[in-house]
Design a protein around this motif. Structure first.
Motif, PDB file in Angstrom:
ATOM      1  N   VAL A   2       0.834  -1.202   0.000  1.00 42.99           N
ATOM      2  CA  VAL A   2       0.000   0.000   0.000  1.00 42.99           C
ATOM      3  C   VAL A   2       0.868   1.252   0.000  1.00 42.99           C
ATOM      4  N   GLY A   3       1.921   1.236   0.810  1.00 44.32           N
ATOM      5  CA  GLY A   3       2.852   2.376   0.860  1.00 44.32           C
ATOM      6  C   GLY A   3       3.480   2.663  -0.487  1.00 44.32           C
ATOM      7  N   LYS A   4       3.911   1.595  -1.164  1.00 45.22           N
ATOM      8  CA  LYS A   4       4.521   1.738  -2.499  1.00 45.22           C
ATOM      9  C   LYS A   4       3.498   2.296  -3.502  1.00 45.22           C
ATOM     10  N   ALA A   5       2.264   1.780  -3.423  1.00 42.50           N
ATOM     11  CA  ALA A   5       1.203   2.232  -4.335  1.00 42.50           C
ATOM     12  C   ALA A   5       0.927   3.721  -4.126  1.00 42.50           C
ATOM     13  N   LEU A   6       0.864   4.142  -2.853  1.00 43.68           N
ATOM     14  CA  LEU A   6       0.605   5.558  -2.568  1.00 43.68           C
ATOM     15  C   LEU A   6       1.743   6.440  -3.074  1.00 43.68           C
ATOM     16  N   GLU A   7       2.978   5.971  -2.949  1.00 40.80           N
ATOM     17  CA  GLU A   7       4.114   6.754  -3.451  1.00 40.80           C
ATOM     18  C   GLU A   7       4.049   6.906  -4.972  1.00 40.80           C
ATOM     19  N   ARG A   8       3.638   5.845  -5.653  1.00 43.63           N
ATOM     20  CA  ARG A   8       3.485   5.924  -7.119  1.00 43.63           C
ATOM     21  C   ARG A   8       2.388   6.935  -7.471  1.00 43.63           C
ATOM     22  N   MET A   9       1.324   6.927  -6.690  1.00 44.61           N
ATOM     23  CA  MET A   9       0.219   7.854  -6.933  1.00 44.61           C
ATOM     24  C   MET A   9       0.622   9.301  -6.659  1.00 44.61           C
ATOM     25  N   VAL A  10       1.518   9.496  -5.699  1.00 45.66           N
ATOM     26  CA  VAL A  10       2.038  10.841  -5.420  1.00 45.66           C
ATOM     27  C   VAL A  10       2.835  11.337  -6.621  1.00 45.66           C
ATOM     28  N   GLU A  11       3.665  10.455  -7.174  1.00 47.61           N
ATOM     29  CA  GLU A  11       4.487  10.816  -8.341  1.00 47.61           C
ATOM     30  C   GLU A  11       3.616  11.200  -9.542  1.00 47.61           C
ATOM     31  N   LYS A  12       2.461  10.559  -9.662  1.00 50.11           N
ATOM     32  CA  LYS A  12       1.549  10.843 -10.787  1.00 50.11           C
ATOM     33  C   LYS A  12       0.632  12.033 -10.486  1.00 50.11           C
ATOM     34  N   GLY A  13       0.668  12.528  -9.239  1.00 49.84           N
ATOM     35  CA  GLY A  13      -0.186  13.654  -8.868  1.00 49.84           C
ATOM     36  C   GLY A  13      -1.618  13.263  -8.549  1.00 49.84           C
ATOM     37  N   GLU A  14      -1.832  11.957  -8.308  1.00 48.10           N
ATOM     38  CA  GLU A  14      -3.191  11.487  -8.012  1.00 48.10           C
ATOM     39  C   GLU A  14      -3.573  11.718  -6.546  1.00 48.10           C
ATOM     40  N   VAL A  15      -2.586  11.711  -5.683  1.00 47.09           N
ATOM     41  CA  VAL A  15      -2.769  12.098  -4.274  1.00 47.09           C
ATOM     42  C   VAL A  15      -1.564  12.951  -3.877  1.00 47.09           C
ATOM     43  N   SER A  16      -1.671  13.633  -2.759  1.00 44.19           N
ATOM     44  CA  SER A  16      -0.555  14.456  -2.268  1.00 44.19           C
ATOM     45  C   SER A  16      -0.075  13.912  -0.929  1.00 44.19           C
ATOM     46  N   ARG A  17       1.217  13.979  -0.727  1.00 45.75           N
ATOM     47  CA  ARG A  17       1.803  13.549   0.548  1.00 45.75           C
ATOM     48  C   ARG A  17       1.879  14.750   1.466  1.00 45.75           C
ATOM     49  N   VAL A  18       1.174  14.693   2.590  1.00 42.54           N
ATOM     50  CA  VAL A  18       1.128  15.803   3.542  1.00 42.54           C
ATOM     51  C   VAL A  18       2.284  15.702   4.543  1.00 42.54           C
ATOM     52  N   ALA A  19       2.542  14.491   4.987  1.00 45.84           N
ATOM     53  CA  ALA A  19       3.630  14.199   5.921  1.00 45.84           C
ATOM     54  C   ALA A  19       3.930  12.712   5.780  1.00 45.84           C
ATOM     55  N   ARG A  20       4.928  12.250   6.476  1.00 42.75           N
ATOM     56  CA  ARG A  20       5.279  10.835   6.374  1.00 42.75           C
ATOM     57  C   ARG A  20       4.085   9.966   6.785  1.00 42.75           C
ATOM     58  N   GLY A  21       3.611   9.159   5.861  1.00 40.22           N
ATOM     59  CA  GLY A  21       2.502   8.259   6.145  1.00 40.22           C
ATOM     60  C   GLY A  21       1.124   8.904   6.096  1.00 40.22           C
ATOM     61  N   ILE A  22       1.065  10.196   5.735  1.00 41.11           N
ATOM     62  CA  ILE A  22      -0.221  10.893   5.678  1.00 41.11           C
ATOM     63  C   ILE A  22      -0.405  11.485   4.275  1.00 41.11           C
ATOM     64  N   TYR A  23      -1.528  11.156   3.664  1.00 41.85           N
ATOM     65  CA  TYR A  23      -1.793  11.586   2.288  1.00 41.85           C
ATOM     66  C   TYR A  23      -3.135  12.325   2.230  1.00 41.85           C
ATOM     67  N   ALA A  24      -3.347  13.058   1.154  1.00 41.40           N
ATOM     68  CA  ALA A  24      -4.593  13.820   1.040  1.00 41.40           C
ATOM     69  C   ALA A  24      -5.036  13.968  -0.402  1.00 41.40           C
ATOM     70  N   ARG A  25      -6.338  14.120  -0.546  1.00 43.89           N
ATOM     71  CA  ARG A  25      -6.911  14.558  -1.824  1.00 43.89           C
ATOM     72  C   ARG A  25      -7.180  16.041  -1.619  1.00 43.89           C
ATOM     73  N   LEU A  26      -6.238  16.867  -2.023  1.00 42.59           N
ATOM     74  CA  LEU A  26      -6.271  18.286  -1.689  1.00 42.59           C
ATOM     75  C   LEU A  26      -7.372  19.057  -2.411  1.00 42.59           C
ATOM     76  N   GLU A  27      -7.862  20.058  -1.710  1.00 45.46           N
ATOM     77  CA  GLU A  27      -8.829  20.973  -2.305  1.00 45.46           C
ATOM     78  C   GLU A  27      -8.088  22.006  -3.146  1.00 45.46           C
ATOM     79  N   THR A  28      -8.781  22.562  -4.114  1.00 38.44           N
ATOM     80  CA  THR A  28      -8.207  23.675  -4.878  1.00 38.44           C
ATOM     81  C   THR A  28      -9.185  24.847  -4.827  1.00 38.44           C
ATOM     82  N   HIS A  29      -8.629  26.034  -4.676  1.00 46.13           N
ATOM     83  CA  HIS A  29      -9.433  27.249  -4.600  1.00 46.13           C
ATOM     84  C   HIS A  29      -9.091  28.110  -5.806  1.00 46.13           C
TER      85      HIS A  29
END
Length: 204
Positions: free
Chosen positions: A36-63
């Motif tokens: 799961v950790g590896k999958a999330l890191e790949r998704m961060v690289e693609k911009g599908e999720v954002s890494r907020v801190a170690r082990g914490i990810y987010a689907r960020l809002e945009t204004h």
């Protein structure tokens, strides 16, 4: 054909509202923590999720005016507490800021917790969870609990009349039975201040 871990995580993330926070533990039904950790890191690289801190990810809002909106320290702290099934309470300058006793917005915030002690490092902020005794988390009033922490941070010999006025004004919003309960948990000098709020309730 079965979906990959990446696809399964992405589906769950996209279903969540913008601003939602995620932990590796949220996706363990899709695979091991390592996978799961590896999958999330790949998704961060693609911009599908954002890494907020170690082990914490987010689907960020945009204004439309401010661009990407990052979660507040309070939102992150509450999400960590919920995941750990722990109680937390703000201390020091953070408690003072919430109550209007200080205009300073601390970059490094401290919460007392009955969960694990840890420090979460964000880009330019840190959130510290400090293990404490159950008594310090036994308050049932959100405002009265904050008042106790703020006054402890100011100190008995440093608190001013103006600060006491602000505290009493804030305590007017607290439900009397919660205030009565929490007064018993405060040091005597703080009890004296908090009792004035109860007296004003009785006089009203």
């Amino acid at each position: 054909m079965s979906k990959s871990i990446d696809d399964q995580i992405l589906i769950k993330v996209r279903k969540a509202k913008r601003g939602s926070l995620f932990f590796v533990s949220d996706f363990l039904h899709f695979g091991t923590a390592k996978a799961v950790g590896k999958a999330l890191e790949r998704m961060v690289e693609k911009g599908e999720v954002s890494r907020v801190a170690r082990g914490i990810y987010a689907r960020l809002e945009t204004h439309e005016m401010f661009g990407t909106v990052y979660p507040t320290t309070e939102e992150i702290a509450k999400a960590v507490a919920k995941r750990d099934e722990a109680r937390i309470i703000p201390t020091g300058v953070l408690a003072m800021n919430v109550l209007g006793l200080s205009t300073q917005i601390p970059l490094n915030v401290v919460y007392l917790t009955d969960g694990s002690a840890r420090t979460i490092k964000l880009t330019n902020r840190t959130i510290k969870f400090k293990k404490t005794s159950p008594k310090n988390l036994a308050t049932i009033g959100k405002i009265s609990g904050l008042v106790m922490q703020a006054l402890k941070a100011i100190g008995k010999d440093n608190v001013t009349g103006e600060e006491i006025k602000i505290v009493l004004k804030q305590l007017e919003k607290e439900e009397p039975y919660r205030l009565q309960h929490d007064i018993k948990l405060a040091p005597e000098w703080i009890r004296v201040i908090m009792r004035k709020a109860l007296k004003s309730e009785e006089d009203a």
